[in-house]
Every structure is written in structure tokens, then in C-alpha cells.
Design a protein around this motif. Structure first.
Motif, PDB file in Angstrom:
ATOM      1  N   ASN A  85      35.657  44.734  12.693  1.00  0.00           N
ATOM      2  CA  ASN A  85      36.577  44.557  11.569  1.00  0.00           C
ATOM      3  C   ASN A  85      36.701  45.835  10.750  1.00  0.00           C
ATOM      4  N   CYS A 123      36.059  33.003   5.367  1.00  0.00           N
ATOM      5  CA  CYS A 123      35.889  32.170   6.566  1.00  0.00           C
ATOM      6  C   CYS A 123      34.517  32.415   7.161  1.00  0.00           C
ATOM      7  N   SER A 124      33.921  31.365   7.697  1.00  0.00           N
ATOM      8  CA  SER A 124      32.653  31.549   8.391  1.00  0.00           C
ATOM      9  C   SER A 124      32.413  30.384   9.328  1.00  0.00           C
ATOM     10  N   THR A 150      31.860  33.982  17.658  1.00  0.00           N
ATOM     11  CA  THR A 150      31.648  33.015  16.569  1.00  0.00           C
ATOM     12  C   THR A 150      30.275  32.349  16.687  1.00  0.00           C
ATOM     13  N   CYS A 167      36.598  39.418   4.956  1.00  0.00           N
ATOM     14  CA  CYS A 167      36.901  39.296   6.394  1.00  0.00           C
ATOM     15  C   CYS A 167      35.618  39.571   7.168  1.00  0.00           C
ATOM     16  N   ASN A 187      42.501  41.453   1.354  1.00  0.00           N
ATOM     17  CA  ASN A 187      41.582  41.222   2.460  1.00  0.00           C
ATOM     18  C   ASN A 187      40.574  42.364   2.503  1.00  0.00           C
ATOM     19  N   GLU A 240      39.530  34.070  12.308  1.00  0.00           N
ATOM     20  CA  GLU A 240      39.614  35.115  11.282  1.00  0.00           C
ATOM     21  C   GLU A 240      40.962  35.816  11.314  1.00  0.00           C
ATOM     22  N   TRP A 290      43.580  33.592   9.766  1.00  0.00           N
ATOM     23  CA  TRP A 290      43.280  33.513   8.338  1.00  0.00           C
ATOM     24  C   TRP A 290      43.697  34.805   7.636  1.00  0.00           C
ATOM     25  N   THR A 291      43.459  35.956   8.257  1.00  0.00           N
ATOM     26  CA  THR A 291      43.882  37.234   7.685  1.00  0.00           C
ATOM     27  C   THR A 291      45.393  37.260   7.478  1.00  0.00           C
ATOM     28  N   LEU A 305      34.129  37.191   9.889  1.00  0.00           N
ATOM     29  CA  LEU A 305      34.129  36.811  11.297  1.00  0.00           C
ATOM     30  C   LEU A 305      34.924  37.829  12.111  1.00  0.00           C
TER      31      LEU A 305
END
Length: 607
Positions: A70, A270-271, A576, A225, A248, A234, A237-238, A227
């Protein structure tokens, strides 16, 4: 720009407009320093990256790979690919040469974005083997090695500044369609060969709209951010965070999330459930050693919080006494516990595996709102999640609006709706098997629906283990039960075709070593510590207590303590943190066979 996405608006067109309207508002930033990328700059880089790709020979519909941890450049490259009317294909940053080659060939990728030194090394080997034509380095700290086939991300942007690219770029923008693929997501494959899930812009647009009906996210929010972006959870979600105008913040190393969350103080993150299982175990471990006064206060406060949750779920009033207890618990305990998560979290999406009810209840009781949900790569992430209000513990919430969810044979969860994938790339037979005759996606997960329409996850049908005695064991249920222990970091259950259940257990070594010193135990290595009979007895007693709620046939009869954790780098975990059971069983075959050979009684064996 508020962010309500109309049914026929392409996300890239929306982002290009948003870049102008949001201007100097921050969009992307990296944890730990570096530049803040504003919306106007994000829009500029998105277009320049698209034009740079066109200059390298990229054609509309071409697949382009991203192999990186990331970082803000990940999303900039992603949007650049999409703005060139390309298809983004994410590769795990820990991919081995064989794994990367499979995906590159299957998808037809000729241009690859690489993150850091490890991905540069992988990309260089792929270049030398002729698997790709161009390698683009995302990390600003990486220097291009002088090979004309390798360029830095900012070199790509410079390439895109050529006015001669204007017409070609405009043609790509004019040709954008909701039917265009936006990504191939290669399933992590806990077993078998990975398959490319085809998701298009109509799927993505529907996901944005449906989340608008369930969530409230806006410009005041900041999302950590954490994950891997190579996973749809992720990444989708981003897109949603950016679409809603929130910031973000990118975390390269998820192992540093505890430190990062205190520094970033996000409102959203998120997780996967494992993050909260570990936090739960850590908090209780700390309270075990906190002394009678502090430990007593903690347990008193948690009991008050749980009673509040219980009464509200039953539709009962709290009463003056409980309201006073809850108010004191909030001031004396809960506020401090939430501070461990930055103190500003509004809600925290959690998915990717089963979340134990007592872990969920604990965090809800202290005021940390876990937004538990369920989804797959094939469904563009979310199928169901909690709505606002009292969380229905024991369920994974209600399906998003317009998604049809039903139970098929063996209580399989089946889904139909606008977010469902087009199919598996180059896999017509597997695509056909993935859908029912009337168009419902077979998830491979078993579940139930309660009277209020809440979806309940029970087990992965494909992961059910059948003992030689004919009993079916759901490994996630047993592993979730054991993983709540403060001294257990990871656990993998073995049971398939065996006459009893066993477990491979990775301890929390810091806590275990502290406990061993308090017992007067000495050791020269982790392996020696784990072989100590008093340590084995210690774990045996903890397992006995933990497993009281499990059926006899589900309970672990023997276990092996491992001196190293299951590793993503070794292919034993997905991004994950799901277990790749086949890889784990291969890596620890000797330890497993020793448990069933009855070689060491209580299994003092340590690997």
C-alpha cells in the motif's frame, strides 16, 4: 461535491470532475511522512499516467499489473490505468516468480507497476524472461537502474505530458463504457489455481450507490488503508472513500497498525476479524497482570457495557442504576480503550472471515462500532453488513438493497444483483459452475437467514473437514474459539480424514516468555521453551478451558507448538490472513504425522 453517483456515471469521469471541484482538498497521504496529494494533483497524475501508458503502447482494454504494498502511488497508478481505458490486475507483493508468471500470462499483461525493491527484483526477472515489456517503479525512493524498459512513476508522468497524446487520450475518455472491465481480481486460492474475477464499471458503480444507502462517509473522514490493496475489500473501500471525498492514509506495513492507528487517528478503517481477535486477547492479557484494582474496574465496566447491549437487544429499558454504571464505565474505562484505536473511530468495517460473537460484543460494549459484513471478490466485496443502530450479534447484517440472497442446497448462500461478477476470465466452464440456472452466484459458503432478514454465516462448505468417524468439523469455528486466547497468535486445525482433531499453534512469544520467567523457567531458544513440559501443560489447561463450549468431536485432542508463525511470504496465508491449509499441511507434515502417530503423548514436539 457531495458524491452521489448517478446510475450511468462512470467512476473515472466522476473522479475527473471531482478533482476540479475539490481542488486543493487532501485526497491521499502516506503514513509516516511524504507528500499529501490533493484532489487537483490526483486528477492531473491520473491523466498523465494514462497518457504515459498510451505512449508505451497500451491499447484500450489492455490488462496492466500492479505488484506493490500500500502506498499513494498504488491508487494513482490504478486510476491512471483505468483512465487509459485499461484493466487493472493486482498481484500480491509477496508473489513468487511462478505465481506472477501465471497471472501475467493468463491476463496477457505486458506492463507491470512494481512497488519496492522486492517487486523491482521480481519485475526485472520477468523482463529478462520476456514476460513483460515495461516495468514502472512506484516507490519514489527507488532509482531506475538505467534499463530503458524500466522507468520511475514520475518518468511515466513526464512521458504523458507530450501534447501529441491529446487526441489518443481524449479518444479513450470518450469511449469509456459502464460495460468496460475495470479489474481482474485473481482469487487468493486457499486451494487450487487462482481465477481472474471479472468486474466491470457497472459492478463498481452499483457498489458505490448501494453503500451510500447503508453508510455515511464524508469529507471530514479519514480512512487508514491497512489491508492489502491487491484484495478487493480494501481496493473497493478506497474507491468509496475517495468517491465520498474523504482522505485515504496508506500504511505499507500492516504489522505496524497498532502504532499507526494511534498516530493517524482515523475515523474509519477496514480490517479482518483477526485484528480484533488479537486486540481482544491483548487487552485481556494486560488486565490479567494489571493488579486487583485496575483489573476489577475493567471487568466491572465491561460487565456494565455487556448488560447494556443485552438489554437493548431484548428491547428492555436500562434503568437509572445501569445508566449510571454505563456512564462511569465510559469515563473511567471505555474512553481509554478506544484511545488505543486513535479515539476518533466512527465505525470500522470488518469482513473476510468469521468474527467471534464475544469479541464482537466486547468492542460494541466499549463503544467501538465494528461494522461486520460479508462479501467475496465475485460480489465486488460487500453482500451484507450491519445497518445503523443496534448490531444484530450472531449475524453478518442484512443484504445491501437490490441484492437478492437465498439459501440453496446444503444451505449455500447464493446471491444475485448488480454487483455480481461477469465471470472468471478465460474460464467459461468454471464460470458456468459458479452460477445456478437462474443466475444466482454460488458462494461456497453455508448460512441461514433469521426472521428479520439478517444473514448468518455458518461455515465454508469447501473447508468443512470430515473426520474418519464421519463427523463434520467447521475449522473456522474451532480456530476462532482458540484464537481468542491471550497466548495464542495463530492456530490451524487438522481433522480431515483423521480420527480426532489436532492443532498447530503459534504462541504469542512476548507474553509466553514473560509468563515463563514468572514461573522460573529458563531456556536457550524458542524451540527449547516450547518443549518444556510445564509450558505444554500450561497450554493444555488453557485449551481445556477454551473448548468447554465445543462439542466433544470438535475439540482439539493434541497440539503442536510452533516456533515460527504462518507466513504470507511462504504462501501459508492469503493477504487477508486466511490460512492456506494445503501449504500449511505441506510445511508441517512431520509435526502433523507425529501427533497422529502418538509419538509424544501430550505433544511436546515443537517445530
Amino acid at each position: 461535491m457531495g458524491g452521489r453517483l448517478a446510475r450511468d456515471i462512470h467512476l473515472i469521469r466522476f473522479f475527473r470532475e471531482a478533482a476540479v471541484q475539490r481542488g486543493e482538498t487532501p485526497a491521499l497521504l502516506a503514513h509516516g511522512g511524504g507528500e499529501t496529494v490533493t484532489w487537483i494533483e490526483l486528477g492531473r497524475r491520473m491523466d498523465l499516467a494514462a497518457r504515459g501508458l498510451i505512449a508505451l503502447g497500451h491499447r484500450a482494454g489492455d490488462k496492466v499489473g500492479i505488484c506493490a504494498r500500500n502506498m499513494p502511488e498504488w491508487t494513482q497508478a490504478d486510476l491512471g490505468i483505468l483512465a487509459a481505458r485499461g484493466v487493472t490486475v493486482s498481484l500480491y507483493p509477496t508473489s513468487l516468480l511462478e505465481q506472477a508468471t501465471f497471472i501475467l500470462r493468463d491476463a496477457g499483461i505486458r506492463i507491470l507497476f512494481a512497488g519496492e525493491a522486492a517487486q523491482l527484483d521480481l519485475g526485472t526477472r520477468l523482463l529478462d524472461l520476456g514476460e513483460i515489456d515495461h516495468l514502472i517503479l512506484l516507490d519514489p525512493a527507488l532509482a531506475a537502474p538505467g534499463d530503458p524498459r524500466i522507468l520511475g512513476f514520475h518518468d511515466l508522468l513526464k512521458l504523458g505530458g507530450d501534447p501529441a497524446l491529446d487526441a489518443a487520450h481524449q479518444e479513450r475518455l470518450d469511449g469509456m463504457s459502464m460495460d468496460d472491465l475495470f479489474t481482474l481480481v485473481y482469487t487468493s486460492g486457499t486451494t487450487g489455481e487462482p481465477k481472474g474475477v471479472m468486474l466491470d464499471f457497472a459492478n463498481l458503480g452499483a457498489a458505490m450507490r448501494l453503500h451510500d444507502r447503508r453508510l455515511t462517509v464524508g469529507p471530514d473522514d479519514s480512512s487508514l488503508c491497512m489491508l492489502p490493496l491487491c484484495h478487493i475489500f480494501e481496493r473497493a473501500w478506497t474507491f468509496y472513500v475517495l468517491y465520498r471525498g474523504a482522505r485515504n492514509v496508506y500504511l505499507r506495513d500492516p504489522q505496524t497498525v497498532v502504532k499507526a492507528i494511534g498516530e493517524v487517528r482515523p475515523t474509519l478503517m477496514c480490517s479482518v476479524p483477526r485484528v480484533y481477535e488479537k486486540a481482544y486477547a491483548g487487552i485481556y492479557a494486560r488486565m490479567e497482570n494489571a493488579g486487583r484494582l485496575m483489573g476489577g474496574l475493567f471487568h466491572w465496566a465491561v460487565a456494565a457495557g455487556l448488560e447494556v447491549q443485552r438489554r437493548r437487544a431484548a428491547g428492555q429499558g436500562l434503568g437509572l442504576g445501569l445508566r449510571l454504571r454505563a456512564s462511569l464505565a465510559e469515563r473511567l474505562v471505555f474512553r481509554k480503550l478506544r484511545a488505543l484505536f486513535g479515539g476518533r473511530c466512527r465505525f470500522l468495517p470488518v469482513a473476510g472471515a468469521s468474527l467471534a460473537d464475544d469479541v464482537n460484543l466486547f468492542f460494541q460494549a466499549i463503544g467501538l462500532k465494528l461494522k461486520y459484513g460479508y462479501g467475496l471478490s465475485e460480489t465486488c466485496a460487500t453482500v451484507s453488513c450491519y445497518e445503523d443502530g443496534l448490531p444484530p450479534i450472531g449475524t453478518i447484517g442484512t443484504p445491501l438493497d437490490t441484492l437478492e440472497v437465498r439459501l440453496g442446497e446444503d444451505n449455500e448462500i447464493q446471491v444475485k444483483g448488480p454487483t455480481i461478477m461477469r465471470g472468471y476470465y478465460n474460464r467459461p466452464e468454471e464460470t458456468a459452475r459458479a452460477f445456478t440456472a437462474d443466475g444466482f452466484l454460488r458462494t461456497g459458503d453455508a448460512g441461514a437467514l433469521d426472521g428479520q432478514g439478517h444473514l448468518i454465516f455458518t461455515e465454508r462448505i469447501k473447508e468443512l473437514m470430515k473426520t474418519s468417524n464421519g463427523q463434520y468439523v467447521a475449522p473456522q469455528r474451532v480456530e476462532g474459539t482458540l484464537a481468542k486466547d491471550a497466548y495464542i497468535e495463530q492456530v490451524a486445525i487438522i481433522a480431515d480424514s483423521r480420527n480426532f482433531v489436532s492443532a498447530l499453534i503459534v504462541p504469542y512469544f512476548d507474553r509466553l516468555e514473560e509468563h515463563a520467567r514468572s514461573m522460573g523457567i529458563t531456556w536457550r531458544s524458542p524451540a527449547e521453551l516450547l518443549k518444556n513440559s510445564r509450558i505444554v501443560d500450561f497450554f493444555e489447561s488453557r485449551l481445556a478451558e477454551l473448548q468447554k463450549g465445543l462439542s466433544k468431536y470438535e475439540q482439539v485432542k493434541r497440539f503442536t507448538l510452533l516456533h515460527r508463525p504462518f507466513s504470507m511470504d511462504l504462501g501459508e496465508l492469503t493477504p487477508t490472513l486466511k490460512l492456506r491449509r494445503k501449504s500449511i499441511e505441506q510445511a508441517f507434515r512431520a509435526e502433523i504425522e507425529a501427533m497422529y502417530a502418538g509419538i509424544q503423548g501430550k505433544q511436546e514436539h515443537s517445530s
